[in-house]
Design a protein around this motif. Sequence first.
Motif, mmCIF file in Angstrom:
data_model
loop_
_atom_site.group_PDB
_atom_site.id
_atom_site.type_symbol
_atom_site.label_atom_id
_atom_site.label_comp_id
_atom_site.label_asym_id
_atom_site.label_seq_id
_atom_site.Cartn_x
_atom_site.Cartn_y
_atom_site.Cartn_z
ATOM 1 N N ALA A 1 -74.276 41.262 -89.383
ATOM 2 C CA ALA A 1 -75.552 41.197 -89.422
ATOM 3 C C ALA A 1 -76.341 42.314 -90.065
ATOM 4 O O ALA A 1 -76.205 43.541 -90.044
ATOM 5 N N ASP B 1 -67.816 35.934 -82.281
ATOM 6 C CA ASP B 1 -69.272 36.168 -81.978
ATOM 7 C C ASP B 1 -69.469 37.611 -82.419
ATOM 8 O O ASP B 1 -70.513 38.147 -83.184
ATOM 9 N N GLU B 2 -68.392 38.509 -81.692
ATOM 10 C CA GLU B 2 -68.692 39.911 -82.058
ATOM 11 C C GLU B 2 -68.839 40.281 -83.640
ATOM 12 O O GLU B 2 -69.445 41.196 -84.037
ATOM 13 N N GLN C 1 -72.073 39.211 -85.342
ATOM 14 C CA GLN C 1 -72.717 40.408 -84.844
ATOM 15 C C GLN C 1 -72.802 41.521 -85.626
ATOM 16 O O GLN C 1 -73.712 42.412 -86.122
#
Length: 177
Positions: A94, A87-88, A91
């Motif tokens: 992005a 997830d990190e 992110q």
Amino acid sequence: MTGPVIVLVGPMGVGKSTVGAILAERLGVTCRDTDQDIVERVGKPISEIFLDEGEPHFRELERSAVRTALAEHTGVLALGGGAVLADETRQLLAGRPVVFLEMGLTEAVKRVGLDAPRPLLVINPRQQWRKLMEERRPLYTEVARVVVSTEDRSPEEVADEILTALQLPSTQPEKQQ
């Protein structure tokens, strides 16, 4: 936002390192590969890290390598095939110029082979690759600004499409065909 001019993601064997080197040359920048960063930091191949310390340890090394490279590197950056699992990492990707290089199973078998030292493909490589892609394709697509197929195309053709899609000027003239 500073950082890489292009970030390449995709499965093992898709050509991230090869295409990354071509893009870097054409853009007059350097190419960095987070898998290579890990190998240099730890001093052994990724397959040995998987065997000796396990996948969770490797994934932590990978998250750290990606975080550092995104903060420091301003050229072309190639991420390991599983980097998008975190997830990190997603992110951090992005809003960046991320390109998902994709290929199908038949092409993967040709490129990766069935006996290559890939720790996640040790048992039943075709089924494992298919399973990995079912899990990862949505994540690659999530982070990508552009999706480019490498099927039946030269690395140079793939690089051309990426530069056009991202509207980046090449410092080298295109070769006449």
